[in-house]
Scaffold this active site. Structure first.
Site, PDB file in Angstrom:
ATOM      1  N   ASP A  18     -37.840 -22.762 -95.804  1.00 48.68           N
ATOM      2  CA  ASP A  18     -36.751 -23.204 -94.933  1.00 48.68           C
ATOM      3  C   ASP A  18     -36.063 -24.455 -95.470  1.00 48.68           C
ATOM      4  O   ASP A  18     -34.826 -24.513 -95.555  1.00 48.68           O
ATOM      5  CB  ASP A  18     -37.271 -23.463 -93.521  1.00 48.68           C
ATOM      6  CG  ASP A  18     -37.645 -22.167 -92.805  1.00 48.68           C
ATOM      7  OD1 ASP A  18     -37.588 -21.100 -93.440  1.00 48.68           O
ATOM      8  OD2 ASP A  18     -38.004 -22.230 -91.618  1.00 48.68           O
ATOM      9  N   ARG A 100     -43.145 -37.205 -85.000  1.00 47.38           N
ATOM     10  CA  ARG A 100     -41.700 -37.188 -85.221  1.00 47.38           C
ATOM     11  C   ARG A 100     -41.068 -38.580 -85.297  1.00 47.38           C
ATOM     12  O   ARG A 100     -40.172 -38.804 -86.111  1.00 47.38           O
ATOM     13  CB  ARG A 100     -41.006 -36.350 -84.153  1.00 47.38           C
ATOM     14  CG  ARG A 100     -41.359 -34.859 -84.133  1.00 47.38           C
ATOM     15  CD  ARG A 100     -41.840 -34.338 -85.430  1.00 47.38           C
ATOM     16  NE  ARG A 100     -41.967 -32.881 -85.484  1.00 47.38           N
ATOM     17  CZ  ARG A 100     -42.656 -32.248 -86.415  1.00 47.38           C
ATOM     18  NH1 ARG A 100     -43.311 -32.949 -87.336  1.00 47.38           N
ATOM     19  NH2 ARG A 100     -42.728 -30.940 -86.439  1.00 47.38           N
TER      20      ARG A 100
END
Length: 446
Positions: A18, A100
């Site tokens: 990806d 994150r």
């Protein structure tokens, strides 16, 4: 809509299919220079091969960043979160969520270092991560441009991705096969979503779990360990001092061996849908149990209770990507203040998926054996409890005297034959009527 003019973009790059496609897509669609950033968060995979893949795709050596962030991740993100005992919706230990903000922070730092005017990520438009990444970017640099390819391109299937890779000569290195699950891993956890798990009634397959033996196959003999704490953070295991990342790595090994840390949940994503996910958090599960145990003897009652009331709010902030928000920082300051005296040692028994606290001690313990003993003591006057109870009941007493109908509504009246003797017990007639016993009796009498 015309593309924005971007000179240089920092891409969160794993080297997988990806993000390799995203790298090429950025070069083609935005005609911009690309900087790759690969983070080692303890995911258990080699990150260095990403360097050669980036070079093969035309990225300059000086624009390739591969950083070992394991110690920073645990010390500055995982440990502060565990001081709060944070759990989302009662079960999820926030393993993906807490990674994150660190990735966002490093991307912004690299953007400033390299003069980039944009950052990019590979999160889809359906999940939570797009929000977490981008709230982090904008909190740390409100002027940065954000490129989210999954919200822009039409490569919305694996077939299209593979066709794009083939067309542009992208080496997929055996990664063209669809994974059985969508997975994310770091030193705290590994997650599994999609495919077979999309039906919430399907039991996870045994070979899905990668980080722990199944509890039934765990050792038949329990293992005892001790964890030492200082200011709310673990500092040693079995009297051996270790760095934060080393401690979590070691606890993961214990959890893996004893089948600890598996959960299977349906969670509420912040974008509005429910999602089924399975998680393995072996070391974190042990750490949470131990931390609550050491707090149980070092925190004041009301301090501990208020902290527990704040925890769901704190956990939701992290889940929703608000690590850098003023409110999270405010809560962190309050939580950290409670941890000043959270120190001592916890003894745990690990056995077939279970973490059992079997002992805790501290040189600043608030536990008083003198007061708690069931034997005779010289420090507690049991007669004092009567006044304490009557003072706590004073509002009930006053209301009962001023509003006697309240008591009547709670216990019934003689006219209703409220109380019935049944052997040793007195049962309210209203309760009997509620469960249908009175109705049955009246029917029989007729």
């Amino acid at each position: 809509m015309a593309k924005r003019t971007i000179k240089k973009a920092v891409l969160a790059y794993s080297g997988g299919l990806d993000t390799s496609i995203i790298l090429k897509w950025l070069q083609d669609e935005y005609a911009c220079e690309v900087v790759t950033f690969t983070a080692d968060l303890g995911q258990g995979e080699e990150v260095e091969p990403a360097r050669q893949k980036a070079l093969d795709m035309g990225i300059k050596e000086e624009n390739i960043f591969i950083l070992d962030l394991r110690e920073e991740f645990v010390k500055d993100f995982v440990f502060p979160m565990f001081r709060a005992n944070a759990i989302y919706e009662g079960e999820y230990l926030l393993g993906t969520s807490i990674a994150r903000p660190l990735i966002s922070k490093k991307q912004i730092e690299i953007a400033h270092q390299t003069g980039a005017d944009a950052v990019s990520h590979g999160a889809t438009g359906k999940g939570n991560d797009q929000v977490r990444f981008e709230l982090g970017y904008l909190a740390l640099d409100p002027d940065i441009a954000v490129i989210a390819p999954w919200r822009e391109w039409d490569l919305n299937s694996r077939t299209k991705l593979l066709e794009y890779a083939k067309k542009h000569g992208i080496d997929i290195d055996g990664k063209g096969q669809a994974k059985p699950y969508s997975m994310d891993a770091n030193l705290l956890h590994i997650s599994y979503e999609g495919e077979w798990l999309e039906n919430p009634y399907n039991e996870p397959e045994d070979d899905m779990w990668l980080w722990s033996v199944k509890p039934e196959a765990a050792p038949d003999t329990p293992e005892y360990i001790t964890i030492a704490y200082k200011k709310g953070d673990p500092v040693a295991i079995n009297d051996e001092e270790m760095s934060p990342a080393t401690i979590l790595t070691k606890l993961n090994e214990y959890g893996n061996k004893h089948g600890i840390g598996r959960i299977d949940i349906v969670e509420n994503r912040m974008v509005g849908m429910k999602a089924r996910g399975c998680y393995e958090t072996p070391g974190g599960t042990i750490m949470l149990k131990a931390h609550r145990a050491i707090e149980s003897i070092t925190l004041d009652r009301e301090e501990a209770h208020m902290k527990d009331e704040l925890m769901p709010k704190y956990a939701k902030l992290i889940y929703n990507g608000l690590w850098w928000s003023p409110e999270r920082r405010m809560l962190q300051t309050a939580i950290d203040a409670t941890q000043e005296q959270v120190q001592g040692e916890v003894k745990l028994k690990l056995y077939k998926g279970n973490v059992i606290v079997v002992g805790r001690k501290s040189d600043v313990t608030l536990y008083s054996e003198e007061h708690s003993t069931f034997e005779a003591d010289d420090v507690y006057n049991q007669a004092d409890a009567e006044g304490f109870i009557r003072l706590n009941a004073l509002r009930f007493i006053i209301e009962g005297k001023k509003q006697p109908e309240r008591i009547a509504s709670l216990v019934g009246t003689e006219e209703e034959e409220c109380r019935i003797e049944t052997g040793k017990h007195t049962v309210c007639e209203k309760v009997k009527r509620f469960f249908g016993f009175r109705k049955k009796k009246e029917t029989e009498e007729k």
